[in-house]
Design a protein around this motif. Structure first.
Motif, PDB file in Angstrom:
ATOM      1  N   THR A  21       0.826  -1.159  -0.050  1.00 11.15           N
ATOM      2  CA  THR A  21       0.039   0.189  -0.119  1.00 11.15           C
ATOM      3  C   THR A  21       0.866   1.167   0.017  1.00 11.15           C
ATOM      4  OG1 THR A  21      -1.971  -1.115   0.944  1.00 11.15           O
ATOM      5  CG2 THR A  21      -1.842   1.377   1.307  1.00 11.15           C
ATOM      6  N   ALA A  22       1.994   1.132   0.694  1.00  4.67           N
ATOM      7  CA  ALA A  22       2.722   2.511   0.758  1.00  4.67           C
ATOM      8  C   ALA A  22       3.454   2.606  -0.316  1.00  4.67           C
ATOM      9  CB  ALA A  22       3.659   2.196   2.239  1.00  4.67           C
ATOM     10  N   SER A  23       3.837   1.516  -0.944  1.00  4.57           N
ATOM     11  CA  SER A  23       4.553   1.761  -2.092  1.00  4.57           C
ATOM     12  C   SER A  23       3.800   2.246  -3.204  1.00  4.57           C
ATOM     13  CB  SER A  23       5.263   0.435  -2.720  1.00  4.57           C
ATOM     14  OG  SER A  23       5.758   0.508  -3.810  1.00  4.57           O
ATOM     15  N   TRP A  24       2.542   1.721  -3.411  1.00  2.00           N
ATOM     16  CA  TRP A  24       1.533   2.355  -4.374  1.00  2.00           C
ATOM     17  C   TRP A  24       1.261   3.898  -4.290  1.00  2.00           C
ATOM     18  CZ3 TRP A  24      -3.164   4.709  -4.906  1.00  2.00           C
ATOM     19  CH2 TRP A  24      -3.996   4.494  -6.138  1.00  2.00           C
ATOM     20  N   GLY A  30       2.720  10.120  -5.417  1.00  2.00           N
ATOM     21  CA  GLY A  30       3.926  11.080  -4.827  1.00  2.00           C
ATOM     22  C   GLY A  30       3.915  11.295  -3.468  1.00  2.00           C
ATOM     23  N   MET A  31       3.108  10.493  -2.737  1.00  2.00           N
ATOM     24  CA  MET A  31       3.311  10.898  -1.346  1.00  2.00           C
ATOM     25  C   MET A  31       4.409  10.406  -0.498  1.00  2.00           C
ATOM     26  SD  MET A  31      -0.491   9.586  -0.092  1.00  2.00           S
ATOM     27  CE  MET A  31      -1.984  10.466  -0.803  1.00  2.00           C
ATOM     28  N   GLU A  32       4.986  10.932   0.636  1.00  2.00           N
ATOM     29  CA  GLU A  32       6.305  10.815   1.325  1.00  2.00           C
ATOM     30  C   GLU A  32       5.783   9.813   2.268  1.00  2.00           C
ATOM     31  OE1 GLU A  32       8.731  13.835   2.562  1.00  2.00           O
ATOM     32  OE2 GLU A  32       7.904  15.253   0.633  1.00  2.00           O
ATOM     33  N   ARG A  33       6.585   8.671   2.567  1.00  2.00           N
ATOM     34  CA  ARG A  33       6.348   7.711   3.572  1.00  2.00           C
ATOM     35  C   ARG A  33       7.172   8.287   4.793  1.00  2.00           C
ATOM     36  NH1 ARG A  33       7.030   1.221   3.045  1.00  2.00           N
ATOM     37  NH2 ARG A  33       6.556   0.612   5.033  1.00  2.00           N
ATOM     38  N   GLU A  34       6.660   7.918   5.784  1.00  2.00           N
ATOM     39  CA  GLU A  34       7.009   8.235   7.362  1.00  2.00           C
ATOM     40  C   GLU A  34       6.949   7.161   8.176  1.00  2.00           C
ATOM     41  OE1 GLU A  34       6.977  12.166   9.643  1.00  2.00           O
ATOM     42  OE2 GLU A  34       5.103  11.173   9.909  1.00  2.00           O
ATOM     43  N   LYS A  50      -1.971  13.898   6.307  1.00  2.00           N
ATOM     44  CA  LYS A  50      -1.264  12.501   6.608  1.00  2.00           C
ATOM     45  C   LYS A  50      -2.172  11.478   6.530  1.00  2.00           C
ATOM     46  CE  LYS A  50       0.194  11.274  10.953  1.00  2.00           C
ATOM     47  NZ  LYS A  50       0.789  11.094  12.270  1.00  2.00           N
ATOM     48  N   VAL A  51      -1.853  10.454   5.989  1.00  4.28           N
ATOM     49  CA  VAL A  51      -2.706   9.154   6.012  1.00  4.28           C
ATOM     50  C   VAL A  51      -1.950   8.159   6.576  1.00  4.28           C
ATOM     51  CG1 VAL A  51      -3.468   7.324   4.351  1.00  4.28           C
ATOM     52  CG2 VAL A  51      -3.473   9.618   3.648  1.00  4.28           C
TER      53      VAL A  51
END
Length: 130
Positions: A21-24, A30-34, A50-51
């Motif tokens: 999910t995060a990768s998609w 174009g979201m940034e993962r944290e 934030k999601v």
């Protein structure tokens, strides 16, 4: 005094596989993962929002009683025009389920393109530019 809320701070998506999910969302939107907290939870950030990604069946995470993957219907706004949204989603290998179509957003008319994320959530990518 009248009580009102100011804005949405974050929302939570229950997902089957946080990595997928995060990768998609990173690749397609174009979201940034944290990673955050001592339990190393995952979130996706964009703009001032934030999601949070909640693994299905996660314990110790307060949520609604029936939080299931694939039950969300979310709209994200971009500055791109609809033809560029279609082009980008296609380049990412994402199947477009509807659109471009005209809808009404929080600030007026929008043009929307619909697809699904890996968990089956309905994702609307909208533009106020047409």
């Amino acid at each position: 005094m009248r009580f009102t809320v100011d804005r949405l701070d974050h929302l939570v998506i229950t997902c089957r596989d946080v990595e997928i999910t995060a990768s998609w969302y990173q690749r397609v939107l174009g979201m940034e993962r944290e990673e955050y907290g001592r339990n190393r939870r995952n979130a996706l950030k964009f703009g001032g929002q934030k999601v949070n990604l909640r693994p299905y069946g996660a314990e110790g995470w307060t949520t609604c009683e029936d939080a299931m993957p694939g039950t969300q219907d979310l709209c994200f706004v971009t500055a791109l025009r609809s033809e560029h949204i279609v082009e980008h989603l296609s380049e990412c290998g994402v199947t477009i389920t509807e659109g471009p179509v005209h809808r009404l957003g929080a600030f007026g008319p929008i043009t929307s393109v619909y697809c699904h994320d890996p968990d089956g959530n309905l994702i609307e990518v909208a533009s106020y530019q047409g």
